[in-house]
Design an enzyme around this catalytic site. Structure first.
Site, short mmCIF file in Angstrom:
data_model
loop_
_atom_site.label_atom_id
_atom_site.label_comp_id
_atom_site.label_asym_id
_atom_site.label_seq_id
_atom_site.Cartn_x
_atom_site.Cartn_y
_atom_site.Cartn_z
N ARG A 461 -9.96 17.64 -45.17
CA ARG A 461 -9.00 17.44 -46.25
C ARG A 461 -9.59 17.96 -47.56
O ARG A 461 -10.76 17.71 -47.87
CB ARG A 461 -8.63 15.96 -46.39
CG ARG A 461 -7.96 15.41 -45.14
CD ARG A 461 -7.61 13.95 -45.28
NE ARG A 461 -7.13 13.41 -44.01
CZ ARG A 461 -6.86 12.12 -43.80
NH1 ARG A 461 -7.02 11.26 -44.80
NH2 ARG A 461 -6.44 11.72 -42.63
N ASP A 481 -9.88 7.35 -34.56
CA ASP A 481 -8.43 7.32 -34.46
C ASP A 481 -8.00 6.84 -33.08
O ASP A 481 -8.63 7.17 -32.07
CB ASP A 481 -7.88 8.74 -34.67
CG ASP A 481 -6.85 8.78 -35.77
OD1 ASP A 481 -6.33 7.72 -36.13
OD2 ASP A 481 -6.57 9.88 -36.27
N HIS A 609 -0.32 3.65 -34.95
CA HIS A 609 -1.59 4.27 -35.38
C HIS A 609 -2.57 3.14 -35.66
O HIS A 609 -2.18 2.10 -36.18
CB HIS A 609 -1.42 5.05 -36.68
CG HIS A 609 -0.36 6.09 -36.68
ND1 HIS A 609 -0.63 7.43 -36.52
CD2 HIS A 609 0.97 5.99 -36.87
CE1 HIS A 609 0.49 8.11 -36.60
NE2 HIS A 609 1.49 7.27 -36.82
#
Length: 735
Positions: A461, A481, A609
């Site tokens: 990012r 994740d 998530h």
């Protein structure tokens, strides 16, 4: 005992310690070839220093001016003579700086809220008893040390004390007034209150530390005049006239951004004014000048835009009284001591190589070992909880990010696209679309659910160079994740399972107190009311089942679903955003993922998530500061350092090290210096165990061991040494 007498006694102790340290060096030189054990050598030399253990406590008291009888208690007696009594005393009494002054009020436990010294303690979720019972002995020891330390001054926050907020806001105005009196050409911009104080941005020449002292002196003068703070309402035209008259161009831009009327102005007496909505104290005399300090100057772009002018930002801290300021400065000093950037360099854990680019982390061998341990534990626990592990690419076609919506809503945080064979590719900023593609690879039935997939996926990012900060703000990082695909009636059970998994992972690192927030539907959202209500109710019931206290953040959810955020509390009482559990109604629709229900009809699954650690880089930075680099045995990159008294024992030390490594113990030999220096170096490197080998240890096949956390352990066999290290590592306990 009077502080002056304590200090005098401390000087005597220090001189005594220096004398015996000199004797230690001389003794080591004279006995390098003698046929005695390392333990006997150190015991015979340092016996006189054992009598000064209590005196070291007085030395510590002289430094802190905390005359507590509990500090004078000697260490428990042992049947074995201590190997390094002087070093042990120094470590016990000097190394751990008490956390008497938490950074926030987050020191309560359970669902109850306490009040003490007029300050409300924030509600805090605590790990459940069954989970805590599995916590490590070292963690319990750390928490025991912190008991009572929390009984010091509890620093108020802007949320808990409206008076403190007003003080800080007024201090920002007083500082701006002082700056413009001393530097008439300085242009003012904005000056808000912040967590620990205030700041103000100025368009002016760079400031020095000497300038800060002058500004503080002028602030004290203004405070001493007890000038009233007066609120005035004016029309927009009148505000424009006044600002134009003063040639304050930045204030004109601020005025243009204010949509409401009337325009409010705050005056300090009749000497200075600023556009402001308040609140403020009644007069400058309400500020305790001894509870205010200017801390630093930094550069800051106007409006955070690197294309706009660079301003001078002056940071200050302000409190209700002098005691609070002293407590804050103590905390600040301890936070500086624990700074992960300094410790990371000192212990050779990681680096940011500017030649490669800012915000890109290089994990050095020792840091990489800790990362490996974290990852290995993370993977094992996830597989035990029914997750399948994934590995996915670091780049993908730009079309994928268009489908996911990232190119439309997140483009400013993504790197430029790459043209490969006339097709555009992009570094991934997130892992979610990849996991959805894995889900879509085949047809699913309702019988398949829940489906749980997890990945330690590296993402990239774009961050402004000025915002990069060690491991806490980087451009490339690995997220822990995971995504769960399930049915509506499975949400509650799956969320509870995530909470249990989160607690299990965090507890092994010593984090048992959390601040939990449940964020609900915002004004603009996707998905119908019914599914939002069901999902939010499921999150709430899962938290209730878990027994954690939590706060409701009404309207604070993402536009695509409600979420649970969890902040962990470190050894200094600081809160770190760590775990997130987010229900998503958006991506399943964008990617048109489905399953076949019991009536053979296509339905859309629920997607969850979740991340436990957040990113490995940031979590590692938190760990370094939590432990101050003094990692527990199971997590330490080097668990044992073998130290020969002379190089004559080096061959035996190498053999011991080989055996340790064969049994999974992370060990190394260190030699080439005199023994006292080898010991000091091991202490500086925060090695959990030191094993000293002299001629007698070679003869008996033993080592003389000292533990950083357990003290002196005397001579033990090699097999026993290996067994105790492996068992302590397996059980996450002390040696």
């Amino acid at each position: 005992m009077q502080p002056s007498k304590v200090t005098s006694l401390a000087r005597t102790i220090s001189a005594t310690h220096t004398k015996h340290h000199t004797s230690l060096r001389r003794f080591s030189e004279e006995h390098q070839e003698s046929r005695i054990s390392a333990g006997e050598a150190f015991t015979s030399l340092l016996a006189p220093l054992r009598a000064t253990t209590t005196m070291f406590a007085v030395h510590r008291m002289a430094a802190s001016h905390t005359l507590s009888s509990s500090v004078l208690v000697s260490s428990p007696s042992s049947s074995r003579a201590p190997l390094f009594p002087a070093l042990s005393a120094a470590k016990r009494l000097v190394s751990p700086v008490p956390r008497r002054f938490p950074a926030s009020g987050l020191v309560g436990s359970g669902a109850r809220s306490k009040k003490w010294s007029g300050v409300s303690w924030v509600r805090c979720a605590v790990a459940t008893e069954s989970a805590r019972s599995a916590s490590t002995s070292q963690t319990e020891s750390l928490e025991e040390t912190q008991k009572g330390e929390e009984e010091g001054i509890v620093l108020p926050t802007n949320e808990s004390s409206d008076g403190l907020l007003r003080i800080r806001h007024t201090c920002a105005h007083v500082m701006a007034m002082a700056v413009q009196k001393l530097f008439p050409d300085a242009k003012v911009t904005i000056g808000p209150w912040i967590d620990n104080g205030f700041y103000y941005d100025f368009d002016m020449e760079p400031l020095t530390d000497r300038d800060l002292k002058r500004i503080k002196k002028e602030m004290d003068r203004i405070i001493g005049k007890n000038l009233p703070l007066l609120r005035e309402e004016v029309s927009r035209d009148e505000a424009q006239r006044r600002i134009t008259e003063m040639k304050e161009t930045y204030k004109m831009e601020i005025l243009e951004s204010i949509k409401d009327e009337p325009i409010t102005i705050y005056h300090i007496g009749n000497e200075w004014w600023d556009l402001c909505a308040g609140p403020h104290v009644e007069s400058t005399g309400k500020i305790n000048r001894k509870a205010v300090e200017l801390e630093s100057v930094a550069g800051a772009y106007w409006r955070g835009d690197e294309k706009r002018p660079m301003l001078q930002r002056i940071y200050g801290t302000a409190w209700e009284n002098e005691e609070q300021l002293k407590a804050y400065l103590h905390f600040k000093g301890e936070a500086k001591r624990r700074d992960h950037r300094r410790i990371g360099q000192d212990l050779d854990l990681f680096s940011i190589q500017e030649e490669a680019g800012g915000g890109l982390v290089f994990w050095h061998p020792k840091g990489a070992i800790i990362r490996h341990i974290i990852e290995d534990s993370w993977k094992r626990i996830h597989m035990e909880h029914g997750y399948d592990l994934l590995y996915t690419p670091h780049v993908a076609r730009a079309h994928l990010w268009k489908t996911s919506g990232h190119l439309d809503f997140y483009k400013e945080n993504m790197y430029d696209q790459m043209n490969i064979e006339d097709d555009l590719y992009q570094l991934r900023p997130m892992n979610c679309p990849y996991h959805i593609l894995v889900y879509k690879r085949k047809r699913h039935s309702y019988r398949d659910f829940p489906i749980r997939v997890a990945e330690l996926g590296t993402v990239y990012r774009y961050e402004l160079s000025g915002s990069l900060h060690g491991l806490f703000r980087v451009r490339g990082f690995t997220q822990d994740d995971a995504h769960i695909f399930c049915l509506e009636d499975q949400i509650r059970g799956e969320i509870r399972g995530v909470l249990d998994l989160t607690e299990r992972i965090l507890l092994q690192f010593g984090f048992s107190k959390y601040e939990v927030n449940l964020s609900t539907r915002p004004e603009k959202a996707v998905g119908d009311d019914d599914i939002w209500d069901k999902a939010t109710t499921a999150l709430r019931e899962a938290l209730d089942d878990k027994g954690w206290s939590y706060q409701i953040d009404e309207g604070g959810g993402a536009f695509y679903g409600p979420k649970i955020d969890l902040k962990i509390k470190d050894a200094l009482g600081r809160k770190w955003q760590c775990s997130t559990i987010q229900i998503d109604f958006n991506l399943p629709q964008r990617f048109d993922i489905t399953y076949v229900d019991s009536n053979s009809e296509k339905k859309r699954p629920i997607m969850i998530h979740r991340a436990v650690l957040g990113s490995l880089e940031r979590f590692f930075g938190v760990l370094i500061e939590h432990y101050a680099g003094d990692f527990p045995l199971w997590l330490s990159p080097i668990q044992a350092r073998i130290l020969p008294v002379t190089d004559n024992q080096l061959e035996f030390c190498n053999e011991v090290t080989r055996k340790l490594k064969e049994n999974g113990v992370r060990a190394e030999v260190c030699h080439g210096e005199r023994l006292p220096k080898l010991i000091r170096n091991a202490e500086k490197q925060k090695i959990p165990l030191m094993a000293v080998v002299g001629p007698k240890e070679v003869e008996t096949g033993t080592v003389t061991v000292r533990s950083r956390f357990g003290g002196e352990l005397g001579s033990i066999t090699i097999d026993d040494f290996i067994y105790r290290i492996t068992k302590a590592s397996e059980n996450r306990t002390l040696f």
